[in-house]
Design an enzyme around this catalytic site. Structure first.
Site, mmCIF file in Angstrom:
data_model
loop_
_atom_site.group_PDB
_atom_site.id
_atom_site.type_symbol
_atom_site.label_atom_id
_atom_site.label_comp_id
_atom_site.label_asym_id
_atom_site.label_seq_id
_atom_site.Cartn_x
_atom_site.Cartn_y
_atom_site.Cartn_z
ATOM 1 N N ASP A 99 0.893 -1.254 0.138
ATOM 2 C CA ASP A 99 -0.119 0.053 0.072
ATOM 3 C C ASP A 99 0.769 1.272 0.209
ATOM 4 O O ASP A 99 1.338 1.548 -1.197
ATOM 5 C CB ASP A 99 -0.885 -0.068 1.181
ATOM 6 C CG ASP A 99 -1.904 0.819 1.255
ATOM 7 O OD1 ASP A 99 -2.300 1.687 0.214
ATOM 8 O OD2 ASP A 99 -2.686 1.218 2.283
ATOM 9 N N LYS A 127 -1.577 -1.811 -4.361
ATOM 10 C CA LYS A 127 -2.366 -0.719 -4.187
ATOM 11 C C LYS A 127 -1.524 0.637 -4.594
ATOM 12 O O LYS A 127 -0.873 0.944 -3.616
ATOM 13 C CB LYS A 127 -2.816 -0.715 -2.979
ATOM 14 C CG LYS A 127 -4.486 -0.752 -2.865
ATOM 15 C CD LYS A 127 -5.093 -0.262 -1.588
ATOM 16 C CE LYS A 127 -5.144 -1.307 -0.375
ATOM 17 N NZ LYS A 127 -5.813 -0.657 0.620
HETATM 18 P P1 IMP Z 1 2.007 -0.506 3.776
HETATM 19 O O1 IMP Z 1 3.060 -0.628 4.705
HETATM 20 O O2 IMP Z 1 1.163 0.694 3.784
HETATM 21 O O3 IMP Z 1 2.558 -0.874 2.199
HETATM 22 O O4 IMP Z 1 0.946 -1.571 4.258
HETATM 23 C C1 IMP Z 1 1.180 -2.850 3.865
HETATM 24 C C2 IMP Z 1 0.391 -3.988 5.039
HETATM 25 O O5 IMP Z 1 -0.836 -3.135 5.479
HETATM 26 C C3 IMP Z 1 -0.045 -4.970 4.325
HETATM 27 O O6 IMP Z 1 0.896 -5.977 4.455
HETATM 28 C C4 IMP Z 1 -1.513 -5.355 4.909
HETATM 29 O O7 IMP Z 1 -1.126 -6.223 6.104
HETATM 30 C C5 IMP Z 1 -1.929 -4.007 5.271
HETATM 31 N N1 IMP Z 1 -2.797 -3.500 4.282
HETATM 32 C C6 IMP Z 1 -2.791 -2.781 3.455
HETATM 33 N N2 IMP Z 1 -3.972 -2.508 2.619
HETATM 34 C C7 IMP Z 1 -4.711 -3.391 3.047
HETATM 35 C C8 IMP Z 1 -6.136 -3.873 2.488
HETATM 36 O O8 IMP Z 1 -6.776 -3.357 1.570
HETATM 37 N N3 IMP Z 1 -6.675 -4.849 3.213
HETATM 38 C C9 IMP Z 1 -6.028 -5.500 4.142
HETATM 39 N N4 IMP Z 1 -4.764 -5.231 4.868
HETATM 40 C C10 IMP Z 1 -4.156 -4.056 4.004
#
Ligand code: IMP
Ligand code: MG
Length: 173
Positions: A99, A127
């Site tokens: 994300d 995403k």
């Molecule tokens: P980031 O550090 O923002 O890239 O977040 C990554 C982590 O957030 C992922 O490994 C997921 O555990 C969680 N995450 C991000 N988006 C979603 C979603 O749409 N559904 C469920 N978990 C999410």
């Protein structure tokens, strides 16, 4: 709480996972492959993809957490770290979703300081819209819009991980 129609069905997931595994099998023939799954989110994707990878491999896990409810929380906590030797190995990190990129970037840096021969990243869902850190992704299952999804390992407050498909999640208002 509402879980909508599947965004990706079990069948679509299976086809794509096999395609990713085939790419990995091609790229890693004759290498010393170590695949590292990032738990808990990647547990289902990880167990599916390793079954289709046709080259010898070793596997291990990292248990990490960075997420509070549906928002990214800037900090990454490691509860279990890789015990396999990483230096001079060809490593692939396997995660459920990227994300902002904060979590994977932190884990990637923790692996890189242990001097792997190579490090690639495989994520099931990408995403892109909220990306803060431009992390290199080598194998991507599907690009998705900026919506919160559950199922196939992904959770909302630790629920819905067992759904055999990916679905958009909406909170009832
Ligand atoms: P980031 O550090 O923002 O890239 O977040 C990554 C982590 O957030 C992922 O490994 C997921 O555990 C969680 N995450 C991000 N988006 C979603 C979603 O749409 N559904 C469920 N978990 C999410
Ligand atoms: Mg995760």
């Amino acid at each position: 709480m509402i879980v909508g129609k599947p965004l990706f069905t079990t069948r679509q997931i299976q086809i794509r996972v096999k395609e990713l595994a085939d790419m990995i099998s091609r790229d890693y023939s004759g290498k010393d492959l170590l695949v590292i799954g990032i738990l808990k989110g990647a547990f289902m994707f990880f167990s599916d993809i390793v079954r289709f990878i046709k080259v010898p491999l070793t596997l291990d896990f990292i248990i990490a957490s960075s997420y509070i409810k549906t928002r990214s929380a800037g900090e990454v906590k490691i509860y279990y770290d890789v015990r396999e030797n990483i230096s001079e190995r060809d490593v692939i990190l396997i995660d459920d979703i990227v994300d902002t990129g904060v979590t994977l970037n932190e884990i990637r840096e923790r692996i890189l300081i242990r001097h792997p021969d190579s490090l690639k990243i495989c994520v099931f869902l990408n995403k892109k819209e909220k990306r803060i850190i431009d992390i290199p992704l080598d194998y991507v299952g599907f690009d998705i819009p900026n919506e919160f999804v559950v199922g196939y390992g992904l959770d909302y407050e630790n629920q819905f991980r067992n759904l055999p498909y990916i679905s958009v999640f909406k909170k009832k208002t």
